[in-house]
Design a protein around this motif. Structure first.
Motif, short mmCIF file in Angstrom:
data_model
loop_
_atom_site.label_atom_id
_atom_site.label_comp_id
_atom_site.label_asym_id
_atom_site.label_seq_id
_atom_site.Cartn_x
_atom_site.Cartn_y
_atom_site.Cartn_z
N SER A 154 29.09 -9.62 -38.99
CA SER A 154 29.61 -8.51 -38.19
C SER A 154 29.70 -8.90 -36.72
O SER A 154 28.82 -9.58 -36.19
CB SER A 154 28.72 -7.27 -38.33
OG SER A 154 28.64 -6.85 -39.67
N ASP A 155 30.77 -8.46 -36.07
CA ASP A 155 30.90 -8.61 -34.61
C ASP A 155 30.12 -7.52 -33.88
O ASP A 155 29.58 -7.74 -32.80
CB ASP A 155 32.37 -8.53 -34.20
CG ASP A 155 33.17 -9.72 -34.68
OD1 ASP A 155 32.74 -10.86 -34.45
OD2 ASP A 155 34.22 -9.51 -35.31
N VAL A 156 30.11 -6.33 -34.47
CA VAL A 156 29.43 -5.17 -33.90
C VAL A 156 28.70 -4.48 -35.05
O VAL A 156 29.20 -4.44 -36.18
CB VAL A 156 30.43 -4.19 -33.25
CG1 VAL A 156 29.73 -2.92 -32.77
CG2 VAL A 156 31.17 -4.86 -32.09
N VAL A 157 27.51 -3.95 -34.78
CA VAL A 157 26.76 -3.21 -35.79
C VAL A 157 26.60 -1.76 -35.33
O VAL A 157 26.15 -1.50 -34.21
CB VAL A 157 25.37 -3.84 -36.03
CG1 VAL A 157 24.51 -2.92 -36.91
CG2 VAL A 157 25.52 -5.19 -36.70
N ILE A 158 26.99 -0.84 -36.20
CA ILE A 158 26.75 0.59 -35.96
C ILE A 158 25.39 0.93 -36.56
O ILE A 158 25.14 0.67 -37.74
CB ILE A 158 27.84 1.45 -36.59
CG1 ILE A 158 29.20 1.15 -35.95
CG2 ILE A 158 27.52 2.94 -36.46
CD1 ILE A 158 30.36 1.85 -36.63
N ALA A 159 24.52 1.49 -35.75
CA ALA A 159 23.18 1.86 -36.21
C ALA A 159 23.01 3.37 -36.16
O ALA A 159 22.98 3.96 -35.07
CB ALA A 159 22.12 1.18 -35.35
N VAL A 160 22.97 4.01 -37.33
CA VAL A 160 22.64 5.44 -37.41
C VAL A 160 21.12 5.50 -37.46
O VAL A 160 20.50 5.34 -38.50
CB VAL A 160 23.28 6.08 -38.66
CG1 VAL A 160 22.96 7.56 -38.70
CG2 VAL A 160 24.79 5.86 -38.65
N TRP A 161 20.53 5.74 -36.30
CA TRP A 161 19.12 5.39 -36.09
C TRP A 161 18.43 6.48 -35.26
O TRP A 161 19.02 7.03 -34.33
CB TRP A 161 19.09 4.04 -35.38
CG TRP A 161 17.78 3.49 -34.97
CD1 TRP A 161 16.60 3.50 -35.64
CD2 TRP A 161 17.52 2.81 -33.73
NE1 TRP A 161 15.62 2.87 -34.93
CE2 TRP A 161 16.15 2.43 -33.74
CE3 TRP A 161 18.30 2.48 -32.62
CZ2 TRP A 161 15.56 1.75 -32.68
CZ3 TRP A 161 17.71 1.79 -31.58
CH2 TRP A 161 16.36 1.44 -31.61
N ASP A 162 17.18 6.73 -35.59
CA ASP A 162 16.42 7.73 -34.83
C ASP A 162 15.84 7.18 -33.54
O ASP A 162 15.19 7.91 -32.78
CB ASP A 162 15.31 8.32 -35.70
CG ASP A 162 14.33 7.26 -36.21
OD1 ASP A 162 14.35 6.13 -35.70
OD2 ASP A 162 13.56 7.58 -37.14
N GLY A 163 16.05 5.91 -33.26
CA GLY A 163 15.61 5.31 -32.01
C GLY A 163 14.16 4.88 -32.00
O GLY A 163 13.68 4.35 -30.98
N LEU A 164 13.46 5.05 -33.09
CA LEU A 164 12.04 4.70 -33.15
C LEU A 164 11.85 3.25 -33.58
O LEU A 164 12.72 2.67 -34.26
CB LEU A 164 11.31 5.63 -34.11
CG LEU A 164 11.32 7.12 -33.73
CD1 LEU A 164 10.64 7.94 -34.82
CD2 LEU A 164 10.65 7.33 -32.38
N PRO A 165 10.72 2.64 -33.23
CA PRO A 165 10.45 1.26 -33.65
C PRO A 165 10.38 1.16 -35.16
O PRO A 165 10.22 2.18 -35.87
CB PRO A 165 9.09 0.95 -33.01
CG PRO A 165 8.93 1.95 -31.91
CD PRO A 165 9.66 3.18 -32.36
#
Length: 604
Positions: A154-165
């Motif tokens: 991938s050139d770019v990764v979309i992260a559907v993420w809660d922002g937590l470690p």
């Protein structure tokens, strides 16, 4: 894995833009946020597609005329992965599925029947599917492998993420961390209905290595930031000279004959290696390359490696390798030519003392010898033999290990640039990065029971030949350096003996010395000139340092090859070792460039 096709010029890379996704599973997505999440994913994917189209239009001359492709790489897990894949297909993306283990077991691990049904539909629409050798739903390392494969392609990764470690192995947080460490831009789409979509990218702060939560990494996902990211990835480096160098490569023509054979003649004269047909028949190299790649592909197929269309990669490598060999031989021969003719010019300039009746012919010979030196140097500099040799060799050696990295599925070459600023600064870095993405995600099923055979195949077909090459190079360069040193000492010793003989002659037979003084003048001028030419060839080649560098590289690669042969069942370990081998080759290449870029052909 197809063979390369003959073309009239090096292939331009096709326009391919690949976006991957990582995201939380269905149980972590609040039903109230699903509509908002869907619209955010549509906005992100539509914006990236539009910016990619603009980048293509602005740089069309650097890409092949093939239709542009938008790839979407997804593990298709229930939740964000499936939602993003559905949106991508609606917007015209081509779906590449990366499954952590066999599709039946993966399907069974999903949350509910609707998720399994969506999985079936999406997988049926995927143009490429890859099944990794994970151990099942409880194997967290399998999800790490899937995330790693997604990032690799991938050139770019979309992260559907809660922002937590990261809260455990294989989760979205760990995949985000891996993407950040690799320097891949991350479009952070928040899980909650509130919050803004942002881009996280190390290259936003190119002067230092930053952490994932560093504010310097973060920009809002808007028109300006998205365009900057997409353009930086897809467009060649903005430096005009680098773009000219790229166009020069794309405009190269095949060379059936290598007319400059002075350097191979030097190797033959010093007993290093005999003169062979490939020294003047450039077309033989392509036949050797084709046979070697076919042998490699057949061995990988026997080991049930993942399949990838390596034909275009082979073609790019073949061109870069053949052109590098051509300009290397031309450049090295140009140095030999200049030093030999310089010594000859000294002889011609003094020979009229002993051949006065031939003075006019000797002077004409001297004129043309000097003219030939000037013309040779002018042709080398105008044709950029030195720069083209270094560039094309670097490109070839970046492309070569990509075939093994591809068939391992989760491995990838190091990103271009630096750890702090992973953006291509030179055209060769850009071309190699785009050639990697153009191959796309490999397909097929990696069989856990065949991983040891696959590791051994890469050891024998990829790494060991490089070990053997560097050992031969170290031996040959060491011998050449030694023999040139002995020859230089011998010539200067003869000059010293001649001078001592002349001094003695002045004392014991001055009349005889005066009668033959012209001969002594020619000898006294010519022998040091020949010795200087030998020393010049030796210094310009810096063969001793090259031999040491090749020897050290062979030791590193030999250790990697041994470890690959010893790996029995770990795809992750095989990928790590193969990446390390590629890294060692690249480090050797960087040292080699620094060593040789100071040795341009010049008269002064």
């Amino acid at each position: 894995m197809t063979a390369a096709r003959t073309r009239a010029c090096p292939p331009a890379v096709p326009f391919v833009f690949a976006i991957g996704v990582t995201g939380h599973r269905k149980e972590m997505l609040a039903p109230s946020s699903l509509l908002t999440l869907h619209e955010r994913l549509r906005t992100v994917l539509a914006t990236l597609a539009r910016k990619a189209s603009q980048a293509h239009a602005a740089n069309r001359q650097f890409f092949s005329p093939d239709p542009s492709r938008l790839l979407f790489v997804s593990p298709l897990a229930d939740g964000a992965d499936q939602m993003a894949a559905e949106v991508a297909l609606e917007l015209g993306y081509e779906l590449h599925a990366v499954l952590p283990f066999g599709r039946d077991g993966y399907r069974a691990s999903m949350a509910d029947d609707p998720s399994r049904e969506r999985f079936d539909v999406l997988l049926s629409r995927a143009t490429c599917s890859l099944e990794l050798p994970g151990g099942g739903g409880e194997d967290l390392d399998a999800y790490v492998m899937a995330g790693r494969a997604t990032i690799a392609h991938s050139d770019v990764v979309i992260a559907v993420w809660d922002g937590l470690p990261p809260r455990g192995r294989g989760g979205t947080g760990e995949v985000v961390s891996l993407a950040h460490e690799r320097g891949t831009p991350i479009v952070h789409v928040p899980v909650a209905a509130t919050g803004d979509t942002r881009i996280r990218w190390t290259a936003f702060e190119p002067n230092v290595i930053t952490q994932i939560d560093d504010p310097a990494n973060v920009r809002p996902f808007d028109e300006v930031s998205s365009e900057a990211v997409v353009s930086a990835i897809l467009a060649p480096p903005p430096d005009q000279r680098e773009r000219e160098f790229l166009l020069t490569f794309l405009g190269e023509r095949p060379r059936a004959i290598r007319p400059r054979i002075e350097y191979p003649l030097l190797l033959a004269a010093t007993g290093i290696s005999p003169l062979r047909r490939h020294h003047w028949r450039a077309d033989l190299a392509s036949k050797t390359t084709r046979a070697e790649w076919q042998s490699y592909s057949a061995a990988c197929e026997r080991a049930q490696a993942a399949s990838a269309p390596l034909g275009p990669l082979e073609q790019s490598y073949d061109w870069a390798d053949s052109l590098a060999a051509h300009f290397a031989q031309s450049f090295r021969s140009g140095h030999v030519f200049n030093f030999v003719l310089a010594a000859l010019a000294v002889f011609l300039g003094t020979a009229n003392l002993i051949l006065p009746n031939w003075a006019i012919f000797l002077e004409v010979g001297l004129f043309f010898a000097v003219l030939a030196i000037i013309a040779n140097t002018w042709a080398a500099n105008r044709g950029q033999w030195h720069r083209r040799w270094l560039d094309y060799r670097q490109l070839a050696e970046r492309l070569r290990p990509m075939r093994s990295l591809k068939v391992l599925a989760i491995a990838a070459p190091d990103p271009p640039g630096t750890a702090a600023n992973p953006m291509p600064q030179r055209w060769i870095e850009w071309y190699a990065a785009r050639a990697w993405q153009a191959v796309g995600c490999p397909a097929g099923r990696l069989d856990a029971s065949r991983l040891s055979e696959l590791s051994a195949t890469i050891a024998e077909k990829e790494v060991q030949p490089q070990v053997d090459y560097h050992r031969r190079a170290a031996l040959q360069l060491g011998r050449l350096n030694h023999r040139l040193e002995v020859l230089g000492y011998s010539v200067f010793t003869l000059a010293l003996v001649s001078s001592a003989f002349l001094i003695t002659g002045f004392a014991v037979a001055p009349d005889w010395v005066h009668r033959n003084y012209n001969w002594f003048t020619v000898i006294s001028a010519t022998l040091p000139a020949i010795g200087t030419a030998v020393v010049g060839i030796r210094v310009q080649g810096d063969h001793s340092a090259s031999a040491v560098r090749s020897q050290q590289t062979s030791l590193v690669l030999e250790h990697v090859a041994q470890r690959l042969r010893g790996e029995s069942s770990s795809l992750v370990r095989a990928a790590d070792l193969t990446e390390q081998a590629a890294r060692a080759m690249l480090a050797d290449l960087d040292e080699w460039r620094l060593l040789n870029q100071q040795h341009e052909l010049s008269i002064g």
